[in-house]
Design a protein around this motif. Sequence first.
Motif, PDB file in Angstrom:
ATOM      1  N   LEU A 150       0.831  -1.197   0.000  1.00 17.32           N
ATOM      2  CA  LEU A 150       0.000   0.000   0.000  1.00 17.32           C
ATOM      3  C   LEU A 150       0.869   1.252   0.000  1.00 17.32           C
ATOM      4  O   LEU A 150       0.663   2.167  -0.802  1.00 17.32           O
ATOM      5  N   GLN A 151       1.861   1.283   0.908  1.00 20.72           N
ATOM      6  CA  GLN A 151       2.735   2.457   0.953  1.00 20.72           C
ATOM      7  C   GLN A 151       3.563   2.551  -0.325  1.00 20.72           C
ATOM      8  O   GLN A 151       3.753   3.628  -0.867  1.00 20.72           O
ATOM      9  N   SER A 154       1.271   3.919  -3.040  1.00 20.01           N
ATOM     10  CA  SER A 154       0.600   5.198  -2.748  1.00 20.01           C
ATOM     11  C   SER A 154       1.526   6.397  -2.939  1.00 20.01           C
ATOM     12  O   SER A 154       1.081   7.472  -3.311  1.00 20.01           O
ATOM     13  N   LEU A 155       2.801   6.207  -2.637  1.00 21.10           N
ATOM     14  CA  LEU A 155       3.700   7.352  -2.505  1.00 21.10           C
ATOM     15  C   LEU A 155       4.391   7.736  -3.802  1.00 21.10           C
ATOM     16  O   LEU A 155       5.258   8.604  -3.816  1.00 21.10           O
ATOM     17  N   GLN A 156       4.040   7.075  -4.897  1.00 20.68           N
ATOM     18  CA  GLN A 156       4.547   7.474  -6.206  1.00 20.68           C
ATOM     19  C   GLN A 156       3.349   7.599  -7.136  1.00 20.68           C
ATOM     20  O   GLN A 156       2.278   7.091  -6.833  1.00 20.68           O
ATOM     21  N   TYR A 157       3.569   8.250  -8.272  1.00 22.22           N
ATOM     22  CA  TYR A 157       2.447   8.436  -9.187  1.00 22.22           C
ATOM     23  C   TYR A 157       1.931   7.116  -9.756  1.00 22.22           C
ATOM     24  O   TYR A 157       0.754   6.975 -10.047  1.00 22.22           O
TER      25      TYR A 157
ATOM     26  N   VAL B 126       8.158  15.726  -7.539  1.00 21.55           N
ATOM     27  CA  VAL B 126       7.542  15.402  -6.242  1.00 21.55           C
ATOM     28  C   VAL B 126       8.624  15.043  -5.229  1.00 21.55           C
ATOM     29  O   VAL B 126       9.789  14.865  -5.583  1.00 21.55           O
ATOM     30  N   SER B 129       9.655   9.152  -2.252  1.00 21.54           N
ATOM     31  CA  SER B 129       8.577   8.524  -1.480  1.00 21.54           C
ATOM     32  C   SER B 129       8.933   8.389  -0.002  1.00 21.54           C
ATOM     33  O   SER B 129       8.043   8.448   0.843  1.00 21.54           O
ATOM     34  N   LEU B 132       7.499  11.046   2.191  1.00 19.93           N
ATOM     35  CA  LEU B 132       6.045  11.051   2.410  1.00 19.93           C
ATOM     36  C   LEU B 132       5.612   9.886   3.297  1.00 19.93           C
ATOM     37  O   LEU B 132       4.480   9.832   3.759  1.00 19.93           O
ATOM     38  N   ASP B 133       6.537   8.955   3.534  1.00 14.22           N
ATOM     39  CA  ASP B 133       6.181   7.729   4.247  1.00 14.22           C
ATOM     40  C   ASP B 133       5.838   8.038   5.702  1.00 14.22           C
ATOM     41  O   ASP B 133       6.660   8.521   6.456  1.00 14.22           O
ATOM     42  N   SER B 134       4.604   7.771   6.078  1.00 10.93           N
ATOM     43  CA  SER B 134       4.142   7.955   7.460  1.00 10.93           C
ATOM     44  C   SER B 134       3.145   6.852   7.745  1.00 10.93           C
ATOM     45  O   SER B 134       2.352   6.516   6.877  1.00 10.93           O
ATOM     46  N   THR B 137      -0.992   7.207   6.910  1.00 11.19           N
ATOM     47  CA  THR B 137      -1.739   7.103   5.646  1.00 11.19           C
ATOM     48  C   THR B 137      -2.277   5.681   5.447  1.00 11.19           C
ATOM     49  O   THR B 137      -3.439   5.504   5.080  1.00 11.19           O
ATOM     50  N   ALA B 138      -1.436   4.676   5.705  1.00 10.33           N
ATOM     51  CA  ALA B 138      -1.895   3.295   5.574  1.00 10.33           C
ATOM     52  C   ALA B 138      -2.985   3.004   6.601  1.00 10.33           C
ATOM     53  O   ALA B 138      -3.981   2.337   6.300  1.00 10.33           O
ATOM     54  N   ALA B 327      -0.915  15.405  -4.005  1.00 12.04           N
ATOM     55  CA  ALA B 327       0.196  14.612  -4.545  1.00 12.04           C
ATOM     56  C   ALA B 327       1.540  15.096  -4.009  1.00 12.04           C
ATOM     57  O   ALA B 327       2.493  14.332  -3.935  1.00 12.04           O
ATOM     58  N   LYS B 328       1.630  16.367  -3.647  1.00 18.77           N
ATOM     59  CA  LYS B 328       2.917  16.917  -3.237  1.00 18.77           C
ATOM     60  C   LYS B 328       3.167  16.759  -1.754  1.00 18.77           C
ATOM     61  O   LYS B 328       4.208  17.167  -1.253  1.00 18.77           O
ATOM     62  N   LEU B 330       1.117  14.068   0.358  1.00 21.02           N
ATOM     63  CA  LEU B 330       0.583  12.893   1.041  1.00 21.02           C
ATOM     64  C   LEU B 330       0.814  11.614   0.247  1.00 21.02           C
ATOM     65  O   LEU B 330       1.557  10.742   0.676  1.00 21.02           O
ATOM     66  N   ALA B 331       0.152  11.494  -0.884  1.00 20.76           N
ATOM     67  CA  ALA B 331       0.170  10.223  -1.608  1.00 20.76           C
ATOM     68  C   ALA B 331      -0.189  10.486  -3.065  1.00 20.76           C
ATOM     69  O   ALA B 331      -1.364  10.543  -3.404  1.00 20.76           O
ATOM     70  N   PRO B 332       0.838  10.625  -3.936  1.00 25.23           N
ATOM     71  CA  PRO B 332       0.561  10.936  -5.341  1.00 25.23           C
ATOM     72  C   PRO B 332      -0.413   9.962  -5.995  1.00 25.23           C
ATOM     73  O   PRO B 332      -1.242  10.363  -6.800  1.00 25.23           O
ATOM     74  N   ASN B 333      -0.328   8.684  -5.631  1.00 27.84           N
ATOM     75  CA  ASN B 333      -1.154   7.691  -6.309  1.00 27.84           C
ATOM     76  C   ASN B 333      -2.617   7.686  -5.842  1.00 27.84           C
ATOM     77  O   ASN B 333      -3.477   7.091  -6.476  1.00 27.84           O
ATOM     78  N   TRP B 334      -2.920   8.353  -4.735  1.00 27.46           N
ATOM     79  CA  TRP B 334      -4.330   8.445  -4.335  1.00 27.46           C
ATOM     80  C   TRP B 334      -5.099   9.296  -5.323  1.00 27.46           C
ATOM     81  O   TRP B 334      -6.308   9.202  -5.421  1.00 27.46           O
ATOM     82  N   ARG B 335      -4.394  10.145  -6.042  1.00 23.48           N
ATOM     83  CA  ARG B 335      -4.994  10.981  -7.086  1.00 23.48           C
ATOM     84  C   ARG B 335      -6.208  11.743  -6.551  1.00 23.48           C
ATOM     85  O   ARG B 335      -7.298  11.644  -7.101  1.00 23.48           O
TER      86      ARG B 335
END
Lengths: 476, 476
Positions: A150-151, A154-157, B126, B129, B132-134, B137-138, B327-328, B330-335
């Motif tokens: 998940l991480q 999530s953290l890349q495009y 960006v 990763s 942004l890892d925390s 978010t997961a 995206a900048k 938290l999580a770019p892939n959450w879109r």
Amino acid sequence: MLTRTSTQSLTEQLADRFSERIRTRLLAPGARLPSVRECARQQGVSPHTVVAAYDQLLAQGLVEARRQRGFYVRDSIAAQAGPALSTIGGPISEQPAAKLVPADASTLIRGMFHRPSDKPQPGMGVFPSEWLDSPFTAAAVRRMTSTRALQDFSLQYGEPAGDGGLRRSLATKLANINVPAGPEQVVTTVGATHALDIVSRTLLRAGDAVMVEEPGWALEFARLEALGMRILPVPRKADGPDLEVMERYCDAGDGHKPKLFVSVSVLHNPTGYSLTPGSAHRVLQLANKHNFHIVEDDTYSHLAPEHATRLSALDGLQRTVYVSGFAKILAPNWRIGFLAASPALVGRMLETKLLTTLTTPSLFERALAWCIDQGQLRRHAERVRLRLDGARGRTVKLALAAGCTLASEPAGLFGWVDTGVDTDALTQRMLDEGYLLAPGSLFHARRPPSTLMRINFATAQDAAFWKVFARVKAQL
Amino acid sequence: MLTRTSTQSLTEQLADRFSERIRTRLLAPGARLPSVRECARQQGVSPHTVVAAYDQLLAQGLVEARRQRGFYVRDSIAAQAGPALSTIGGPISEQPAAKLVPADASTLIRGMFHRPSDKPQPGMGVFPSEWLDSPFTAAAVRRMTSTRALQDFSLQYGEPAGDGGLRRSLATKLANINVPAGPEQVVTTVGATHALDIVSRTLLRAGDAVMVEEPGWALEFARLEALGMRILPVPRKADGPDLEVMERYCDAGDGHKPKLFVSVSVLHNPTGYSLTPGSAHRVLQLANKHNFHIVEDDTYSHLAPEHATRLSALDGLQRTVYVSGFAKILAPNWRIGFLAASPALVGRMLETKLLTTLTTPSLFERALAWCIDQGQLRRHAERVRLRLDGARGRTVKLALAAGCTLASEPAGLFGWVDTGVDTDALTQRMLDEGYLLAPGSLFHARRPPSTLMRINFATAQDAAFWKVFARVKAQL
């Protein structure tokens, strides 16, 4: 329903009902309200109550009175705008793009999301959620969230074309219906709607002519119109599109020739028709002769009969672009669709995806890949098809008993039903009873009045609905 | 790097390197390959090896030789197409829309997703990763999947404007920066890119003139160009856009007047400039006088200094539309992105969203709302800002030591750096070393040669990169 025991007066209740419908576009801008006498009769109130309610709507700026002609819903922009005060001063003109999105389409589309009551809605475009409910979809999502993965994603495009695993699964699915496409020819999208948007933006420029099947899905007409395209409606017949009409469009002078044909070839919405092999061959011959592309919208692919004919299979994705999605079978909110195109086109489609959304979320794409690879989706689709067969039989019986006839052989999710009365008027009256219909006018580019309506076989197998329907129809 | 111990010959290695770059658009269609002599010197191989490699590229149809002028990358469409065989016969013309998406932009955009090596990439847009890892978010995502809620929202399309809880959280966030917007004025989108796309499609028609800050983000130029808009570049200065240039554009005759101004007001990409209150006031006065809209792209809002000036705050969202995303931070892939607009405009924006993607997935929207409501996002952003401050100091020192100067005061995520050499040439040479740069030409609508480049302060604080950079620069 209006009620005398409410804390609100009948006038207020009636005004609220109309203002809610105007706000949600169930009454479109420009629509005429029923006459005072007509409304009084329909609602069982005095003409005085109706006049007072219409006056309230007038005061709220939602309707306008036209001399000798009655009350009309005001233009949407004006109605929504309210007082346009700028902190610096001067009016804001909203005029330039006001006609980009036709108000017509939003009526049905917004209706998709505003259920007028908790009753089963025969106008719906998807299965009721309990039909789609299966433990495996939640399990699939949780598999993807229970790990470090998940991480990681999530953290890349993420991959521009979409999750590589899903694209491999989709390529295999396509091979099963004889559409030859490697994973590198597949691009995932935010539902089939986004895929269709990408295809038209890639292949067309504003002003281009596009052939679209009619009747057809309102959103497609609206989207192409908003993009500034010229829509050429092609009558859809039982075996396929009307080739003579297509040929006439193609014989237009250079610069007017159609660039694209949009087709729901299998289980066409709303008729349920499926393309025959002969018709498919002739459509492709025409496309070849007149050099236009075809986008084949296979949204209902999971409900389709085995061995259904796809243009993309005959053509081998040379001139065709294949589009499908999973909203009709798995999880509408996952918003996963995809397109498959020739190696020559797929790079350009991918660029348009990047320009519109960059990438798409990987979580659901991976969950979907798991559902496909484990065979869960296939078994689920079989169950749904079986259940739909039963529902279709029951619904058809009820529709016939209510005095309707079927305009096409029942198949797939939708029935195309002739009611014998104007379905726009019927829709407004059925809303009073808590039912949203899908009237025939919504499936045409120009919205002519129609006695047809589309029903959802899964939600219209409800005797209570048809009882109300028959009563209201008799009153019209 | 080319190596003599490989199982591939040097010729094959060199040909593969170029073909990979052409395929991924790091070498754009029309770009000239280095001369044989130049390439031989750069790669430390014999001219014979280079000639053989170029011949392979020629045979693959990837490049063409122009008499007396060297080798050029072939047009993308032709290069991708391969043999266009139709099952029915006759050639397929891809010509009509071939120029819709300019090849320029895809170079940088595709580069965003194709890391040439595992080294830290100074051209990235960006955070890496690991920044942004925390754990939260997961945790937020799992909260939304551990309950019945997952099925409840998966199986329906969801709210057209986006999850109601998230829109309430966003409205509160907006109030904190003095942008007045109720939840009903907020529409969620598939990242800020989709929000910008919705705004331009709603407010503009093909052929309309749009003012865009220059330098500016390549994707925005490309998107507007693909939509057929006329781009009017406005120089971006330290305090805001060049008002004299804007005024000249506005004085154009009717029908040529700009309809929209696109501005990254705070922590502008690539310069890091932030708008002053005085400049903001004058921009709004001009918009008012000449009746254009403004879309304020606040993508870097989580890195912004407190009390930064937003056009949307001064204007109260009358003439402005506010856009941002996650995206900048938290999580770019959450879109997840969103827009906020006046009550007069938000309904039209929502219709465009429906036409492009119908709804957006609820899972991440709910997870994000949780992150905001629990204060997790705010604390995370504080940590990232602090870490970025340190990185910025170290990177600036290294850049100056490598002989660069700073074209603007360092702020935010990006540095705008003058290298003193042509950065297009530098980019090609640095690719050989495994680094992807963001050359200045990419931030201009017309791609003029430039000695500037954009660096990412988070990824450019790496002494090894600057050592290679100084060596390659000296060789140019």
